[in-house]
Design an enzyme around this catalytic site. Structure first.
Site, PDB file in Angstrom:
ATOM      1  N   LYS A 275      14.786   7.091  11.618  1.00  0.00           N
ATOM      2  CA  LYS A 275      14.902   7.708  10.291  1.00  0.00           C
ATOM      3  C   LYS A 275      16.173   8.550  10.180  1.00  0.00           C
ATOM      4  CE  LYS A 275      11.159   6.011   8.456  1.00  0.00           C
ATOM      5  NZ  LYS A 275      11.252   5.053   7.336  1.00  0.00           N
TER       6      LYS A 275
ATOM      7  N   ASN B  66      11.641   0.706   1.604  1.00  0.00           N
ATOM      8  CA  ASN B  66      10.488   1.569   1.892  1.00  0.00           C
ATOM      9  C   ASN B  66       9.717   1.143   3.140  1.00  0.00           C
ATOM     10  OD1 ASN B  66       7.949   3.291   1.058  1.00  0.00           O
ATOM     11  ND2 ASN B  66       7.238   1.169   1.256  1.00  0.00           N
TER      12      ASN B  66
ATOM     13  N   ASN C 157       9.913  15.284  15.913  1.00  0.00           N
ATOM     14  CA  ASN C 157       8.457  15.422  15.934  1.00  0.00           C
ATOM     15  C   ASN C 157       7.940  14.929  17.277  1.00  0.00           C
ATOM     16  OD1 ASN C 157       6.021  16.169  14.809  1.00  0.00           O
ATOM     17  ND2 ASN C 157       5.650  14.177  13.845  1.00  0.00           N
TER      18      ASN C 157
ATOM     19  N   TYR D  12      10.721   6.828  16.162  1.00  0.00           N
ATOM     20  CA  TYR D  12      10.617   6.908  14.699  1.00  0.00           C
ATOM     21  C   TYR D  12      11.643   7.897  14.134  1.00  0.00           C
ATOM     22  CZ  TYR D  12       8.295   7.614  10.141  1.00  0.00           C
ATOM     23  OH  TYR D  12       8.013   7.708   8.809  1.00  0.00           O
TER      24      TYR D  12
ATOM     25  N   ARG E 262       0.854  -1.198   0.000  1.00  0.00           N
ATOM     26  CA  ARG E 262       0.000   0.000   0.000  1.00  0.00           C
ATOM     27  C   ARG E 262       0.886   1.243   0.000  1.00  0.00           C
ATOM     28  NH1 ARG E 262      -0.519  -2.086   5.623  1.00  0.00           N
ATOM     29  NH2 ARG E 262       0.671  -0.637   6.907  1.00  0.00           N
TER      30      ARG E 262
HETATM   31  N1  LIG Z   1       3.255   8.648   4.977  1.00  0.00           N
HETATM   32  C1  LIG Z   1       4.077   9.612   5.296  1.00  0.00           C
HETATM   33  O1  LIG Z   1       3.672  10.774   5.521  1.00  0.00           O
HETATM   34  C2  LIG Z   1       5.554   9.347   5.388  1.00  0.00           C
HETATM   35  C3  LIG Z   1       6.394  10.438   5.622  1.00  0.00           C
HETATM   36  C4  LIG Z   1       7.770  10.241   5.702  1.00  0.00           C
HETATM   37  C5  LIG Z   1       8.277   8.965   5.548  1.00  0.00           C
HETATM   38  N2  LIG Z   1       7.448   7.921   5.321  1.00  0.00           N
HETATM   39  C6  LIG Z   1       8.066   6.597   5.175  1.00  0.00           C
HETATM   40  O2  LIG Z   1       7.739   6.058   3.911  1.00  0.00           O
HETATM   41  C7  LIG Z   1       7.627   4.642   4.008  1.00  0.00           C
HETATM   42  C8  LIG Z   1       6.257   4.183   3.530  1.00  0.00           C
HETATM   43  O3  LIG Z   1       5.277   4.841   4.302  1.00  0.00           O
HETATM   44  P1  LIG Z   1       3.697   4.616   4.075  1.00  0.00           P
HETATM   45  O4  LIG Z   1       3.043   5.812   4.638  1.00  0.00           O
HETATM   46  O5  LIG Z   1       3.431   4.205   2.669  1.00  0.00           O
HETATM   47  O6  LIG Z   1       3.438   3.381   5.081  1.00  0.00           O
HETATM   48  P2  LIG Z   1       2.209   2.356   5.177  1.00  0.00           P
HETATM   49  O7  LIG Z   1       2.012   2.089   6.632  1.00  0.00           O
HETATM   50  O8  LIG Z   1       1.038   2.816   4.374  1.00  0.00           O
HETATM   51  O9  LIG Z   1       2.809   1.033   4.472  1.00  0.00           O
HETATM   52  C9  LIG Z   1       3.895   0.375   5.053  1.00  0.00           C
HETATM   53  C10 LIG Z   1       4.297  -0.833   4.244  1.00  0.00           C
HETATM   54  O10 LIG Z   1       5.421  -1.433   4.928  1.00  0.00           O
HETATM   55  C11 LIG Z   1       5.118  -2.792   5.233  1.00  0.00           C
HETATM   56  N3  LIG Z   1       5.749  -3.111   6.504  1.00  0.00           N
HETATM   57  C12 LIG Z   1       5.539  -2.535   7.707  1.00  0.00           C
HETATM   58  N4  LIG Z   1       6.313  -3.128   8.648  1.00  0.00           N
HETATM   59  C13 LIG Z   1       7.035  -4.090   7.994  1.00  0.00           C
HETATM   60  C14 LIG Z   1       7.972  -5.068   8.407  1.00  0.00           C
HETATM   61  N5  LIG Z   1       8.370  -5.169   9.683  1.00  0.00           N
HETATM   62  N6  LIG Z   1       8.483  -5.918   7.479  1.00  0.00           N
HETATM   63  C15 LIG Z   1       8.100  -5.832   6.180  1.00  0.00           C
HETATM   64  N7  LIG Z   1       7.202  -4.935   5.733  1.00  0.00           N
HETATM   65  C16 LIG Z   1       6.669  -4.084   6.639  1.00  0.00           C
HETATM   66  C17 LIG Z   1       3.600  -2.896   5.272  1.00  0.00           C
HETATM   67  O11 LIG Z   1       3.190  -4.232   4.996  1.00  0.00           O
HETATM   68  C18 LIG Z   1       3.223  -1.909   4.157  1.00  0.00           C
HETATM   69  O12 LIG Z   1       3.341  -2.551   2.895  1.00  0.00           O
HETATM   70  C19 LIG Z   1       7.900   4.289   5.474  1.00  0.00           C
HETATM   71  O13 LIG Z   1       9.245   3.953   5.641  1.00  0.00           O
HETATM   72  C20 LIG Z   1       7.578   5.581   6.194  1.00  0.00           C
HETATM   73  O14 LIG Z   1       8.261   5.668   7.416  1.00  0.00           O
HETATM   74  C21 LIG Z   1       6.100   8.079   5.239  1.00  0.00           C
END
Ligand SMILES: NC(=O)c1ccc[n+]([C@@H]2O[C@H](COP(=O)([O-])OP(=O)(O)OC[C@H]3O[C@@H](n4cnc5c(N)ncnc54)[C@H](O)[C@@H]3O)[C@@H](O)[C@H]2O)c1
Length: 247
Positions: free
Chosen positions: A159, A90, A149, A155, A14
């Site tokens: 990061k 990711n 934050n 977290y 996702r």
């Molecule tokens: N959404 C934001 O605003 C945002 C901002 C900055 C950074 N990020 C980073 O971007 C990346 C993706 O974020 P997102 O919002 O799409 O997250 P999300 O929660 O929508 O999706 C996370 C994905 O990672 C997988 N996942 C989670 N834990 C796991 C594990 N232990 N082993 C294998 N897979 C695992 C889940 O199955 C899923 O497919 C992350 O690293 C997040 O920290 C997101």
């Protein structure tokens, strides 16, 4: 068509990972994504979408905290497809609370997935990429690595740790034609940010000069750039995809 490029994306069921997997998909490219949701409708949806665009597509369910699984599955992909060109780290998670209330478990869980997991996957991929003298590793950090934050000590530390890991691996792998870079998203519309209540969400939007949350596709564009030929002289760097937020 022959497969000329092999891409692995962790956490592709996702959100940002799905958008990255789809952006990287092409008729000459195999895209393999991982996730940790065993009965995930999201993973099935990503796979169906990928199959329409990619030369080969595969979904794998394993936990990035499990370094033996990372090693085995990444080696297996390289063996079956004959190469591994791009690894996008990711997958990530959060367990938020104020520092003074944060449990040991919540600290360790986030560091284990977001930092050790990325290290374990990168180490496995690096061995393959160094031998083939070509490869791209792209790590998803976050704006909070730079700004901090409230409620995200674990977290933001995970990061920020990725920045040091990235620069070090960039130095270690540069001589073998492998680049390692970071994409640091700001606030992006995904399940991770859907939990925010409306007031906090609006307060974040008010701080973004471009006046909106980013989309997963905004992030995928930068990842695709770093994975492409045009970025071959870029390593150890961070691209900020945050709508102009200054930290
Ligand atoms: N959404 C934001 O605003 C945002 C901002 C900055 C950074 N990020 C980073 O971007 C990346 C993706 O974020 P997102 O919002 O799409 O997250 P999300 O929660 O929508 O999706 C996370 C994905 O990672 C997988 N996942 C989670 N834990 C796991 C594990 N232990 N082993 C294998 N897979 C695992 C889940 O199955 C899923 O497919 C992350 O690293 C997040 O920290 C997101």
């Amino acid at each position: 068509m022959d497969i000329k490029k092999v891409v692995m994306v962790t956490g592709g069921s996702r959100g940002i990972g799905r958008a990255i997997a789809l952006k990287m998909a092409a008729p000459d490219t195999a895209v393999i994504f991982t996730h940790v949701d065993p009965a995930s409708k999201g993973a099935a949806e990503t796979l169906a979408l990928l199959k329409e665009k990619a030369g080969a597509a595969e979904a794998q369910c394993w936990d990035i905290e499990d370094s033996a699984a990372a090693q085995k599955n990444i080696e297996d992909v390289a063996a079956r497809f004959g190469r591994l060109d791009v690894l996008v780290n990711n997958a990530g998670l959060n367990r938020d609370s104020l520092s003074i209330r944060m449990s040991d478990d919540d600290w360790h869980k986030v560091l284990e997935a977001n930092l050790f997991g990325v290290f374990a996957c990168s180490r496995a991929a690096a061995k393959i990429m160094m031998k083939q003298r070509h490869g791209r590793i792209i790590n998803l950090s976050s704006i909070v690595a730079f700004s901090g934050n409230v409620g995200q000590a674990n977290y933001s530390a995970s990061k920020a740790g990725l920045l040091g890991l990235t620069r070090t691996m960039a130095l270690e792998l540069a001589g073998r034609g492998v680049t390692v870079n970071v994409v640091a998203p700001g606030f992006i519309d995904t399940d991770m940010t859907a939990k925010l209540d409306d007031k906090i969400r609006q307060a974040f939007i008010d701080r973004v000069p471009l006046g909106r949350f980013g989309t997963p596709e905004d992030v995928a564009e930068s990842v695709a750039f770093l994975a492409g030929e045009g970025a071959s002289y870029i390593t150890g760097q961070t691209i900020h995809v945050n709508g102009g937020l200054y930290f």
